[in-house]
Design a protein around this motif. Structure first.
Motif, PDB file in Angstrom:
ATOM      1  N   UNK A  26       0.797  -1.234   0.000  1.00  0.00           N
ATOM      2  CA  UNK A  26       0.000   0.000   0.000  1.00  0.00           C
ATOM      3  C   UNK A  26       0.829   1.284   0.000  1.00  0.00           C
ATOM      4  N   UNK A  27       2.048   1.229   0.531  1.00  0.00           N
ATOM      5  CA  UNK A  27       2.820   2.461   0.724  1.00  0.00           C
ATOM      6  C   UNK A  27       3.667   2.866  -0.469  1.00  0.00           C
ATOM      7  N   UNK A  28       3.597   2.113  -1.568  1.00  0.00           N
ATOM      8  CA  UNK A  28       4.322   2.440  -2.789  1.00  0.00           C
ATOM      9  C   UNK A  28       5.828   2.597  -2.535  1.00  0.00           C
ATOM     10  N   UNK A  29       6.377   1.664  -1.751  1.00  0.00           N
ATOM     11  CA  UNK A  29       7.809   1.657  -1.454  1.00  0.00           C
ATOM     12  C   UNK A  29       8.527   0.698  -2.400  1.00  0.00           C
ATOM     13  N   UNK A  30       9.808   0.953  -2.627  1.00  0.00           N
ATOM     14  CA  UNK A  30      10.626  -0.032  -3.314  1.00  0.00           C
ATOM     15  C   UNK A  30      10.769  -1.224  -2.384  1.00  0.00           C
ATOM     16  N   UNK A  31      11.041  -2.389  -2.945  1.00  0.00           N
ATOM     17  CA  UNK A  31      11.109  -3.610  -2.153  1.00  0.00           C
ATOM     18  C   UNK A  31      12.162  -3.496  -1.051  1.00  0.00           C
ATOM     19  N   UNK A  32      13.314  -2.923  -1.360  1.00  0.00           N
ATOM     20  CA  UNK A  32      14.363  -2.763  -0.342  1.00  0.00           C
ATOM     21  C   UNK A  32      13.903  -1.875   0.810  1.00  0.00           C
ATOM     22  N   UNK A  33      13.180  -0.807   0.490  1.00  0.00           N
ATOM     23  CA  UNK A  33      12.669   0.087   1.537  1.00  0.00           C
ATOM     24  C   UNK A  33      11.598  -0.598   2.378  1.00  0.00           C
ATOM     25  N   UNK A  34      10.767  -1.395   1.726  1.00  0.00           N
ATOM     26  CA  UNK A  34       9.736  -2.138   2.460  1.00  0.00           C
ATOM     27  C   UNK A  34      10.385  -3.144   3.408  1.00  0.00           C
ATOM     28  N   UNK A  35      11.451  -3.800   2.963  1.00  0.00           N
ATOM     29  CA  UNK A  35      12.158  -4.760   3.818  1.00  0.00           C
ATOM     30  C   UNK A  35      12.729  -4.057   5.038  1.00  0.00           C
ATOM     31  N   UNK A  36      13.300  -2.880   4.855  1.00  0.00           N
ATOM     32  CA  UNK A  36      13.831  -2.123   5.990  1.00  0.00           C
ATOM     33  C   UNK A  36      12.729  -1.760   6.979  1.00  0.00           C
ATOM     34  N   UNK A  37      11.593  -1.358   6.469  1.00  0.00           N
ATOM     35  CA  UNK A  37      10.474  -0.998   7.345  1.00  0.00           C
ATOM     36  C   UNK A  37       9.952  -2.230   8.092  1.00  0.00           C
ATOM     37  N   UNK A  38       9.884  -3.350   7.400  1.00  0.00           N
ATOM     38  CA  UNK A  38       9.426  -4.585   8.039  1.00  0.00           C
ATOM     39  C   UNK A  38      10.420  -5.030   9.102  1.00  0.00           C
ATOM     40  N   UNK A  39      11.708  -4.931   8.814  1.00  0.00           N
ATOM     41  CA  UNK A  39      12.738  -5.313   9.779  1.00  0.00           C
ATOM     42  C   UNK A  39      12.627  -4.461  11.051  1.00  0.00           C
ATOM     43  N   UNK A  40      12.263  -3.208  10.917  1.00  0.00           N
ATOM     44  CA  UNK A  40      12.137  -2.308  12.069  1.00  0.00           C
ATOM     45  C   UNK A  40      10.962  -2.692  12.966  1.00  0.00           C
ATOM     46  N   UNK A  41      10.022  -3.455  12.451  1.00  0.00           N
ATOM     47  CA  UNK A  41       8.869  -3.865  13.256  1.00  0.00           C
ATOM     48  C   UNK A  41       9.270  -4.721  14.454  1.00  0.00           C
TER      49      UNK A  41
END
Length: 72
Positions: free
Chosen positions: A28-43
């Motif tokens: 939903x957030x229109x992030x690149x895959x690498x950026x999404x992975x970083x955000x998920x890792x921060x969870x």
């Protein structure tokens, strides 16, 4: 996503929120895959209860071929 099913399986509200956040980061957030992975890792830092779910998602995303990606 079947959040009622997750509740019935005993998932805490924190884990369900983390799963929602992972879905949002990927689709939903229109992030690149690498950026999404970083955000998920921060969870994991914010929601230690969801560490197994985050780990499962990161393992899956780690196997994604850079040439093929995932359908988003």
């Amino acid at each position: 996503m079947n959040f009622e099913g997750l509740r019935r399986r005993g998932f805490s509200s924190e884990r369900i929120s983390a799963i929602k956040a992972m879905h949002k980061a990927l689709y939903r957030d229109d992030l690149k895959l690498d950026d999404a992975v970083l955000r998920i890792r921060a969870l994991t830092d914010r929601t230690p209860d969801a560490a197994p779910d985050v780990s499962l998602m990161l393992d899956f995303l780690g196997q994604v071929s850079p040439q093929r990606g995932i359908v988003r």
